[in-house]
Each structure stands twice: as structure tokens, then as C-alpha cells.
Design an enzyme around this catalytic site. Sequence first.
Site, PDB file in Angstrom:
ATOM      1  N   TYR A  22       0.800  -1.124  -0.083  1.00 51.09           N
ATOM      2  CA  TYR A  22       0.100  -0.009   0.141  1.00 51.09           C
ATOM      3  C   TYR A  22       0.948   1.427  -0.150  1.00 51.09           C
ATOM      4  O   TYR A  22       0.309   2.341   0.093  1.00 51.09           O
ATOM      5  CB  TYR A  22      -0.851  -0.033   1.210  1.00 51.09           C
ATOM      6  CG  TYR A  22      -1.651  -0.952   1.217  1.00 51.09           C
ATOM      7  CD1 TYR A  22      -2.729  -1.202   0.036  1.00 51.09           C
ATOM      8  CD2 TYR A  22      -1.663  -2.098   2.201  1.00 51.09           C
ATOM      9  CE1 TYR A  22      -3.684  -2.526   0.341  1.00 51.09           C
ATOM     10  CE2 TYR A  22      -2.480  -3.159   2.218  1.00 51.09           C
ATOM     11  CZ  TYR A  22      -3.724  -3.509   1.127  1.00 51.09           C
ATOM     12  OH  TYR A  22      -4.436  -4.776   1.218  1.00 51.09           O
ATOM     13  N   ASN A  69     -13.152   2.938  -1.269  1.00 51.48           N
ATOM     14  CA  ASN A  69     -12.371   1.752  -0.976  1.00 51.48           C
ATOM     15  C   ASN A  69     -12.843   1.063   0.500  1.00 51.48           C
ATOM     16  O   ASN A  69     -12.379   1.578   1.588  1.00 51.48           O
ATOM     17  CB  ASN A  69     -10.898   2.244  -0.880  1.00 51.48           C
ATOM     18  CG  ASN A  69      -9.877   0.933  -0.557  1.00 51.48           C
ATOM     19  OD1 ASN A  69     -10.514   0.027  -0.545  1.00 51.48           O
ATOM     20  ND2 ASN A  69      -8.667   1.259  -0.644  1.00 51.48           N
ATOM     21  N   HIS A  75     -14.983  -7.854   0.671  1.00 47.92           N
ATOM     22  CA  HIS A  75     -15.247  -8.874   0.319  1.00 47.92           C
ATOM     23  C   HIS A  75     -16.302  -9.760   1.013  1.00 47.92           C
ATOM     24  O   HIS A  75     -16.576 -10.990   0.733  1.00 47.92           O
ATOM     25  CB  HIS A  75     -13.793  -9.964   0.661  1.00 47.92           C
ATOM     26  CG  HIS A  75     -12.550  -9.011   0.200  1.00 47.92           C
ATOM     27  ND1 HIS A  75     -12.509  -8.602  -1.318  1.00 47.92           N
ATOM     28  CD2 HIS A  75     -11.782  -8.347   0.745  1.00 47.92           C
ATOM     29  CE1 HIS A  75     -11.459  -8.364  -1.356  1.00 47.92           C
ATOM     30  NE2 HIS A  75     -10.880  -7.840  -0.203  1.00 47.92           N
ATOM     31  N   ASP A  82     -25.989  -3.510   0.412  1.00 50.47           N
ATOM     32  CA  ASP A  82     -27.311  -2.973   0.566  1.00 50.47           C
ATOM     33  C   ASP A  82     -27.419  -1.299   0.543  1.00 50.47           C
ATOM     34  O   ASP A  82     -28.371  -0.767  -0.008  1.00 50.47           O
ATOM     35  CB  ASP A  82     -28.311  -3.663   1.685  1.00 50.47           C
ATOM     36  CG  ASP A  82     -28.470  -5.100   1.197  1.00 50.47           C
ATOM     37  OD1 ASP A  82     -28.188  -5.531   0.038  1.00 50.47           O
ATOM     38  OD2 ASP A  82     -28.826  -5.946   2.177  1.00 50.47           O
ATOM     39  N   HIS A  95      -9.667  -0.115  -5.445  1.00 48.57           N
ATOM     40  CA  HIS A  95      -8.731  -0.676  -4.430  1.00 48.57           C
ATOM     41  C   HIS A  95      -7.310  -0.350  -4.768  1.00 48.57           C
ATOM     42  O   HIS A  95      -6.942   0.093  -6.048  1.00 48.57           O
ATOM     43  CB  HIS A  95      -8.716  -2.247  -4.677  1.00 48.57           C
ATOM     44  CG  HIS A  95      -9.801  -2.824  -4.332  1.00 48.57           C
ATOM     45  ND1 HIS A  95     -10.621  -2.875  -2.959  1.00 48.57           N
ATOM     46  CD2 HIS A  95     -10.952  -3.239  -5.049  1.00 48.57           C
ATOM     47  CE1 HIS A  95     -11.538  -3.543  -3.019  1.00 48.57           C
ATOM     48  NE2 HIS A  95     -12.306  -3.487  -4.231  1.00 48.57           N
ATOM     49  N   SER A  97      -4.252  -1.787  -4.290  1.00 49.31           N
ATOM     50  CA  SER A  97      -3.746  -2.964  -4.637  1.00 49.31           C
ATOM     51  C   SER A  97      -4.275  -3.555  -5.868  1.00 49.31           C
ATOM     52  O   SER A  97      -5.605  -3.513  -6.068  1.00 49.31           O
ATOM     53  CB  SER A  97      -3.216  -3.921  -3.588  1.00 49.31           C
ATOM     54  OG  SER A  97      -4.463  -4.511  -3.284  1.00 49.31           O
ATOM     55  N   ARG A 106      -9.478 -12.092  -2.098  1.00 52.26           N
ATOM     56  CA  ARG A 106      -9.670 -10.806  -2.412  1.00 52.26           C
ATOM     57  C   ARG A 106     -10.272 -10.752  -3.824  1.00 52.26           C
ATOM     58  O   ARG A 106     -10.531  -9.514  -4.300  1.00 52.26           O
ATOM     59  CB  ARG A 106      -8.292 -10.119  -2.380  1.00 52.26           C
ATOM     60  CG  ARG A 106      -7.703  -9.926  -0.985  1.00 52.26           C
ATOM     61  CD  ARG A 106      -6.456  -9.082  -1.014  1.00 52.26           C
ATOM     62  NE  ARG A 106      -5.526  -9.617   0.058  1.00 52.26           N
ATOM     63  CZ  ARG A 106      -5.714  -9.063   1.351  1.00 52.26           C
ATOM     64  NH1 ARG A 106      -6.860  -8.178   1.600  1.00 52.26           N
ATOM     65  NH2 ARG A 106      -4.967  -9.222   2.444  1.00 52.26           N
TER      66      ARG A 106
HETATM   67  C1  DQA Z   1      -7.830  -2.904  -0.612  1.00 51.58           C
HETATM   68  C2  DQA Z   1      -7.518  -4.482  -0.736  1.00 51.58           C
HETATM   69  C3  DQA Z   1      -8.544  -5.044   0.258  1.00 51.58           C
HETATM   70  O1  DQA Z   1      -8.496  -6.580  -0.147  1.00 51.58           O
HETATM   71  C4  DQA Z   1      -7.763  -5.208   1.663  1.00 51.58           C
HETATM   72  O2  DQA Z   1      -8.569  -5.818   2.538  1.00 51.58           O
HETATM   73  C5  DQA Z   1      -7.694  -3.753   1.897  1.00 51.58           C
HETATM   74  C6  DQA Z   1      -7.278  -2.598   0.941  1.00 51.58           C
HETATM   75  C7  DQA Z   1      -6.813  -2.182  -1.493  1.00 51.58           C
HETATM   76  O3  DQA Z   1      -7.061  -0.912  -1.559  1.00 51.58           O
HETATM   77  O4  DQA Z   1      -6.154  -2.539  -2.291  1.00 51.58           O
HETATM   78  O5  DQA Z   1      -7.876  -3.265   3.253  1.00 51.58           O
HETATM   79  O6  DQA Z   1      -9.089  -2.451  -0.666  1.00 51.58           O
END
Ligand code: DQA
Length: 137
Positions: A22, A69, A75, A82, A95, A97, A106
Site C-alpha cells: 500500500y 475503498n 469481500h 445494500d 482498491h 492494490s 480478495r
Molecule cells: C484494499 C484491498 C483489500 O483486499 C484489503 O482488505 C484492503 C485494501 C486495497 O486498497 O487494495 O484493506 O481494498
Amino acid sequence: MKLLFINGVNLNMTGRREKGVYGTQTLEEINADIAARLKGTECEFFQSNCEGEICTKLHAADCDGIILNAGAFTHYSYAIRDAIASIDIPVVEVHMSNVFRREEFRKTSVLSEVCAGTIAGFGKNSYILAAESFLLK
Ligand code: DQA
């Protein structure tokens, strides 16, 4: 044009957690960069580790577009799904990543089906690319 950026669980730890994934910038620094990049666009930033608070923020949203985000809530949170479905404002899922190149869990998003689109894998630029999707309209 007013955009609301919502960050979910653990995103407050950005810059301190899993830096290889990140990056080293904090969420505050990232938000400042986004606001600078989107000069002329009203930007509001909200972060919470609580699923219900994110739902409440979505319910109360008064803006042209939402960039979300949701972190790991992505997940499995049917509550946030909702909440997105219950409002008329378009939401873009983001996201930092590339979740499709990571662990199996993920690769599932329970939010995508109710979002306008998804952007993943571009670090902080994922937020800016999502914002651009509203500005291009
Ligand atoms: C995330 C990806 C998610 O799987 C993870 O739980 C995060 C960050 C991302 O910004 O890549 O906390 O949303």
C-alpha cells in the site's frame, strides 16, 4: 461537482501497514494529493473502521459521486452492498492494490454488482482514476 471519498476498515493504517503493498504515504497525505490533483472539484474524505458508520455515511451522502475503498469489507459486507443499492448516487469501487493478483478471497467483491465500476491496482492513483470517471461525464 462534489465527490465523496470513503475509506473503510484498516485504511487509516495506510503508510504504516504492508508498505510493500500500500506504499509509505499516510491516508491523510494521499487525500491531500487527491484534493490537489482534483482542484476545482469539491472533495470530502471519510474513513471508518465500522461497517455501520460507512452505511450511515452512504445513506446521508449528498454529492455527485462516491469513491469507495471498503478495504476488507469489500469481500463480505452485504450491509455495505445494500447501503450502496439503497442510494441513487453512483459509487465507484476502488482498491489500491491489484486484488486479482493477490489471495483468492480478495478476488470476490460483494460490492461490485451494485457499483458503477471498479478500479484496482494503481495505488493512490486508483482514487484519482475513479474520480476522473465522474469528471469525464
Ligand atoms: C484494499 C484491498 C483489500 O483486499 C484489503 O482488505 C484492503 C485494501 C486495497 O486498497 O487494495 O484493506 O481494498
